[in-house]
Motif scaffolding. Structure first.
Motif, PDB file in Angstrom:
ATOM      1  N   GLY A  21       0.826  -1.196   0.000  1.00 37.11           N
ATOM      2  CA  GLY A  21       0.000   0.000   0.000  1.00 37.11           C
ATOM      3  C   GLY A  21       0.863   1.248   0.000  1.00 37.11           C
ATOM      4  O   GLY A  21       1.887   1.320  -0.688  1.00 37.11           O
ATOM      5  N   PHE A  22       0.449   2.250   0.822  1.00 43.00           N
ATOM      6  CA  PHE A  22       1.186   3.506   0.855  1.00 43.00           C
ATOM      7  C   PHE A  22       2.602   3.339   1.397  1.00 43.00           C
ATOM      8  O   PHE A  22       3.499   4.125   1.079  1.00 43.00           O
ATOM      9  CB  PHE A  22       0.430   4.531   1.709  1.00 43.00           C
ATOM     10  N   ASP A  23       2.824   2.318   2.227  1.00 40.61           N
ATOM     11  CA  ASP A  23       4.162   2.100   2.779  1.00 40.61           C
ATOM     12  C   ASP A  23       5.169   1.717   1.706  1.00 40.61           C
ATOM     13  O   ASP A  23       6.383   1.816   1.913  1.00 40.61           O
ATOM     14  CB  ASP A  23       4.120   1.005   3.852  1.00 40.61           C
ATOM     15  N   GLY A  24       4.674   1.262   0.551  1.00 46.46           N
ATOM     16  CA  GLY A  24       5.590   0.852  -0.507  1.00 46.46           C
ATOM     17  C   GLY A  24       5.782   1.883  -1.592  1.00 46.46           C
ATOM     18  O   GLY A  24       6.424   1.595  -2.612  1.00 46.46           O
ATOM     19  N   ILE A  25       5.249   3.092  -1.380  1.00 45.64           N
ATOM     20  CA  ILE A  25       5.318   4.108  -2.434  1.00 45.64           C
ATOM     21  C   ILE A  25       6.759   4.497  -2.745  1.00 45.64           C
ATOM     22  O   ILE A  25       7.157   4.622  -3.910  1.00 45.64           O
ATOM     23  CB  ILE A  25       4.494   5.351  -2.032  1.00 45.64           C
ATOM     24  N   ALA A  26       7.581   4.713  -1.699  1.00 49.08           N
ATOM     25  CA  ALA A  26       8.958   5.153  -1.935  1.00 49.08           C
ATOM     26  C   ALA A  26       9.720   4.124  -2.765  1.00 49.08           C
ATOM     27  O   ALA A  26      10.421   4.473  -3.726  1.00 49.08           O
ATOM     28  CB  ALA A  26       9.672   5.389  -0.604  1.00 49.08           C
ATOM     29  N   GLU A  27       9.585   2.860  -2.397  1.00 40.33           N
ATOM     30  CA  GLU A  27      10.294   1.807  -3.146  1.00 40.33           C
ATOM     31  C   GLU A  27       9.766   1.708  -4.570  1.00 40.33           C
ATOM     32  O   GLU A  27      10.519   1.496  -5.522  1.00 40.33           O
ATOM     33  CB  GLU A  27      10.136   0.470  -2.413  1.00 40.33           C
ATOM     34  N   THR A  28       8.443   1.875  -4.721  1.00 42.60           N
ATOM     35  CA  THR A  28       7.835   1.808  -6.051  1.00 42.60           C
ATOM     36  C   THR A  28       8.323   2.951  -6.935  1.00 42.60           C
ATOM     37  O   THR A  28       8.682   2.743  -8.103  1.00 42.60           O
ATOM     38  CB  THR A  28       6.301   1.878  -5.928  1.00 42.60           C
ATOM     39  N   VAL A  29       8.346   4.157  -6.370  1.00 42.20           N
ATOM     40  CA  VAL A  29       8.828   5.330  -7.118  1.00 42.20           C
ATOM     41  C   VAL A  29      10.271   5.112  -7.541  1.00 42.20           C
ATOM     42  O   VAL A  29      10.662   5.417  -8.675  1.00 42.20           O
ATOM     43  CB  VAL A  29       8.695   6.611  -6.271  1.00 42.20           C
ATOM     44  N   GLY A  30      11.098   4.563  -6.632  1.00 47.12           N
ATOM     45  CA  GLY A  30      12.490   4.297  -6.964  1.00 47.12           C
ATOM     46  C   GLY A  30      12.629   3.328  -8.115  1.00 47.12           C
ATOM     47  O   GLY A  30      13.437   3.535  -9.033  1.00 47.12           O
ATOM     48  N   MET A  31      11.814   2.265  -8.083  1.00 47.06           N
ATOM     49  CA  MET A  31      11.874   1.263  -9.153  1.00 47.06           C
ATOM     50  C   MET A  31      11.458   1.853 -10.494  1.00 47.06           C
ATOM     51  O   MET A  31      12.105   1.625 -11.529  1.00 47.06           O
ATOM     52  CB  MET A  31      10.961   0.087  -8.775  1.00 47.06           C
ATOM     53  N   LEU A  32      10.381   2.653 -10.494  1.00 47.32           N
ATOM     54  CA  LEU A  32       9.917   3.263 -11.741  1.00 47.32           C
ATOM     55  C   LEU A  32      10.919   4.292 -12.258  1.00 47.32           C
ATOM     56  O   LEU A  32      11.155   4.380 -13.470  1.00 47.32           O
ATOM     57  CB  LEU A  32       8.549   3.914 -11.517  1.00 47.32           C
ATOM     58  N   MET A  33      11.502   5.079 -11.358  1.00 50.15           N
ATOM     59  CA  MET A  33      12.507   6.062 -11.769  1.00 50.15           C
ATOM     60  C   MET A  33      13.722   5.381 -12.382  1.00 50.15           C
ATOM     61  O   MET A  33      14.263   5.831 -13.395  1.00 50.15           O
ATOM     62  CB  MET A  33      12.929   6.913 -10.573  1.00 50.15           C
ATOM     63  N   ASN A  34      14.172   4.290 -11.762  1.00 50.88           N
ATOM     64  CA  ASN A  34      15.338   3.562 -12.288  1.00 50.88           C
ATOM     65  C   ASN A  34      15.054   3.020 -13.677  1.00 50.88           C
ATOM     66  O   ASN A  34      15.908   3.064 -14.574  1.00 50.88           O
ATOM     67  CB  ASN A  34      15.721   2.440 -11.339  1.00 50.88           C
ATOM     68  N   THR A  35      13.828   2.507 -13.865  1.00 53.60           N
ATOM     69  CA  THR A  35      13.454   1.989 -15.185  1.00 53.60           C
ATOM     70  C   THR A  35      13.405   3.114 -16.214  1.00 53.60           C
ATOM     71  O   THR A  35      13.893   2.959 -17.343  1.00 53.60           O
ATOM     72  CB  THR A  35      12.074   1.302 -15.106  1.00 53.60           C
ATOM     73  N   ALA A  36      12.840   4.258 -15.817  1.00 52.18           N
ATOM     74  CA  ALA A  36      12.749   5.395 -16.736  1.00 52.18           C
ATOM     75  C   ALA A  36      14.137   5.892 -17.122  1.00 52.18           C
ATOM     76  O   ALA A  36      14.394   6.250 -18.285  1.00 52.18           O
ATOM     77  CB  ALA A  36      11.940   6.514 -16.086  1.00 52.18           C
ATOM     78  N   MET A  37      15.078   5.910 -16.158  1.00 48.28           N
ATOM     79  CA  MET A  37      16.433   6.378 -16.449  1.00 48.28           C
ATOM     80  C   MET A  37      17.173   5.421 -17.371  1.00 48.28           C
ATOM     81  O   MET A  37      17.945   5.852 -18.244  1.00 48.28           O
ATOM     82  CB  MET A  37      17.202   6.587 -15.140  1.00 48.28           C
ATOM     83  N   LYS A  38      16.933   4.119 -17.212  1.00 46.56           N
ATOM     84  CA  LYS A  38      17.559   3.145 -18.132  1.00 46.56           C
ATOM     85  C   LYS A  38      17.046   3.366 -19.550  1.00 46.56           C
ATOM     86  O   LYS A  38      17.816   3.321 -20.523  1.00 46.56           O
ATOM     87  CB  LYS A  38      17.234   1.726 -17.673  1.00 46.56           C
ATOM     88  N   LEU A  39      15.723   3.582 -19.662  1.00 47.10           N
ATOM     89  CA  LEU A  39      15.134   3.812 -20.978  1.00 47.10           C
ATOM     90  C   LEU A  39      15.688   5.094 -21.595  1.00 47.10           C
ATOM     91  O   LEU A  39      16.014   5.141 -22.793  1.00 47.10           O
ATOM     92  CB  LEU A  39      13.612   3.913 -20.843  1.00 47.10           C
ATOM     93  N   GLU A  40      15.861   6.134 -20.764  1.00 48.09           N
ATOM     94  CA  GLU A  40      16.394   7.406 -21.255  1.00 48.09           C
ATOM     95  C   GLU A  40      17.836   7.238 -21.721  1.00 48.09           C
ATOM     96  O   GLU A  40      18.252   7.821 -22.735  1.00 48.09           O
ATOM     97  CB  GLU A  40      16.310   8.461 -20.147  1.00 48.09           C
ATOM     98  N   ARG A  41      18.622   6.409 -20.997  1.00 50.69           N
ATOM     99  CA  ARG A  41      20.008   6.174 -21.432  1.00 50.69           C
ATOM    100  C   ARG A  41      20.039   5.438 -22.764  1.00 50.69           C
ATOM    101  O   ARG A  41      20.851   5.764 -23.642  1.00 50.69           O
ATOM    102  CB  ARG A  41      20.775   5.375 -20.375  1.00 50.69           C
ATOM    103  N   SER A  42      19.156   4.453 -22.933  1.00 46.23           N
ATOM    104  CA  SER A  42      19.121   3.706 -24.194  1.00 46.23           C
ATOM    105  C   SER A  42      18.798   4.621 -25.364  1.00 46.23           C
ATOM    106  O   SER A  42      19.394   4.511 -26.443  1.00 46.23           O
ATOM    107  CB  SER A  42      18.083   2.579 -24.097  1.00 46.23           C
ATOM    108  N   ARG A  43      17.870   5.566 -25.133  1.00 40.74           N
ATOM    109  CA  ARG A  43      17.526   6.507 -26.198  1.00 40.74           C
ATOM    110  C   ARG A  43      18.696   7.438 -26.502  1.00 40.74           C
ATOM    111  O   ARG A  43      18.934   7.765 -27.670  1.00 40.74           O
ATOM    112  CB  ARG A  43      16.302   7.326 -25.782  1.00 40.74           C
ATOM    113  N   HIS A  44      19.413   7.839 -25.458  1.00 37.29           N
ATOM    114  CA  HIS A  44      20.561   8.716 -25.658  1.00 37.29           C
ATOM    115  C   HIS A  44      21.666   7.999 -26.437  1.00 37.29           C
ATOM    116  O   HIS A  44      22.278   8.590 -27.340  1.00 37.29           O
ATOM    117  CB  HIS A  44      21.108   9.172 -24.308  1.00 37.29           C
ATOM    118  N   LEU A  45      21.891   6.717 -26.116  1.00 42.02           N
ATOM    119  CA  LEU A  45      22.947   5.951 -26.791  1.00 42.02           C
ATOM    120  C   LEU A  45      22.501   5.443 -28.161  1.00 42.02           C
ATOM    121  O   LEU A  45      23.335   4.973 -28.954  1.00 42.02           O
ATOM    122  CB  LEU A  45      23.352   4.755 -25.921  1.00 42.02           C
ATOM    123  N   ASN A  46      21.181   5.535 -28.397  1.00 41.23           N
ATOM    124  CA  ASN A  46      20.613   4.979 -29.636  1.00 41.23           C
ATOM    125  C   ASN A  46      20.852   3.475 -29.719  1.00 41.23           C
ATOM    126  O   ASN A  46      21.018   2.905 -30.797  1.00 41.23           O
ATOM    127  CB  ASN A  46      21.199   5.682 -30.873  1.00 41.23           C
TER     128      ASN A  46
END
Length: 385
Positions: A21-46
């Motif tokens: 529930g709400f207790d897992g929001i911080a961990e969830t946000v971290g996981m989604l942010m990490n995934t978004a940053m990996k995707l952004e790096r892949s786009r940058h590297l083409n």
């Protein structure tokens, strides 16, 4: 492969929310942010991870751990690194800008006299996490560059310069001591007031005053016709060393107060004050000296200590007689500093005890800079023909 990885990370994030529930929001946000940053790096590297492409730009180079405090709590991030090309996640760049804005806001609150305890409460309400007093102090250092530039700005011609010293409590070596805050205010040739500078050290002895006056001179202060101040410790010797030809006007208000210490009987105090006032408000220097001579003769037997003090001290309050008559009333005392000192006191009273002289100087400079800007934009204090 990339889609499968992203979908898997998204599914895991949803599972965390379902389980915690709400207790897992911080961990969830971290996981989604990490995934978004990996995707952004892949786009940058083409190119994705382990993907061989002729038109790729640089290479993936692991991750750098970072913990960010958010309104959801602490979020553990793995910031993707690259080799052969510069890359930083856009989402984090926006976060850094917000963090810098928050730090500037904290510094401004500190300058405005808000206590660190109140600042911590405000940030907890707004951001969901608490800022410690040490972090507030560090945030306030973001203003240092601007304040230092103002303290060292070039000066020019200021016919009249007011000097003053006040004291603030500062902790040094585990002991709370009184530190001297030196302030200089000038009246320019346009008749407007301006705070010329300020300095904070552990004492107001001659060395501190000499360093302070020398810094004003090095910054281009010239054309001084009169210094106005109280009889601060070490100031006379410092003035003689740095500005030996400039006369000094001792504050008449403080002279009146000092005189009362030497009056032997309560019944004499009112008359002594009136007699001294007549000396200070005389129309000419000749008349002032005549009235002073009568004063000394009348009290030589009744109040010998008063006469001994007045023979030296009172003439120091008559230098203003050599200045233009329309200027004299505003040059007799340092009362024009009252507004600035009152505002400094209002802000420093919240801090109570400063952790070091640097933090005291930061706050005093910010207040002085604010008041000085108002003066420069306001009406003229004096009129020069």
């Amino acid at each position: 492969m990339t889609c499968s990885l992203e979908c898997t990370q998204f599914d895991l994030a949803m599972e965390l929310l379902i389980e915690n529930g709400f207790d897992g929001i911080a961990e969830t946000v971290g996981m989604l942010m990490n995934t978004a940053m990996k995707l952004e790096r892949s786009r940058h590297l083409n190119a994705g991870l382990y993907e061989r492409k002729a038109d790729r730009i640089g290479y993936a180079n692991g991750y750098k751990a970072k913990t960010m405090r958010t309104r959801f709590g602490e979020v553990d991030l793995a910031i993707p690194q690259t080799r052969g090309t510069e890359f930083y996640p856009q989402s984090l760049e926006r976060g850094l800008r917000s963090e810098r804005a928050l730090k500037l806001a904290l510094a401004e609150m500190y300058v405005q006299g808000v206590s660190t305890r109140k600042v911590a409460k405000i940030t907890e309400e707004l951001c969901g996490f608490e800022i410690s007093s040490a972090e507030v102090s560090r945030a306030s250092q973001a203003l240092d560059e601007q304040l230092q530039a103002w303290r060292t700005r070039p000066l020019g011609a200021f016919p009249y310069v007011y000097l003053d010293a006040r004291y603030e409590k500062v902790r040094t070596g585990g002991v709370v001591v009184s530190s001297a805050v030196l302030i200089a205010i000038g009246v320019s040739e346009t008749g407007r007031r301006e705070v010329l500078g300020t300095s904070v050290k552990l004492s107001e002895n001659e060395v501190h005053w000499r360093d302070f006056l020398s810094s004003l001179k090095d910054r281009g202060l010239y054309g001084v016709r009169l210094f106005i101040s109280d009889a601060h410790e070490g100031l006379k010797a410092a003035r003689d060393a740095v500005f030996p030809t400039v006369p000094w006007q001792r504050c008449q208000f403080h002279l009146q107060q000092n005189a009362q210490k030497y009056v032997p009987r309560q019944a004499m105090k009112k008359t002594v004050a009136e007699r001294l006032r007549s000396v200070f408000t005389a129309p000419t220097e000749t008349e002032a000296l005549r009235l002073l001579g009568l004063f000394l003769d009348d009290y030589r037997e009744k109040a010998p200590d008063l006469v001994l003090w007045a023979e030296t001290a009172v003439p120091e309050g008559l230098a203003v007689m050599k200045m233009p008559e329309p200027h004299r009333r505003r040059l007799r005392t340092v009362n024009m500093l009252e507004r600035l000192n009152k505002e400094i006191k209002r802000r420093t009273r919240v801090a109570t005890i400063f952790p070091n002289t640097e933090s005291c100087l930061r706050l005093v400079t910010a207040v002085a800079m604010e008041i000085s800007d108002e003066w420069e934009a306001g009406k003229a204090y004096l009129t020069f023909e």
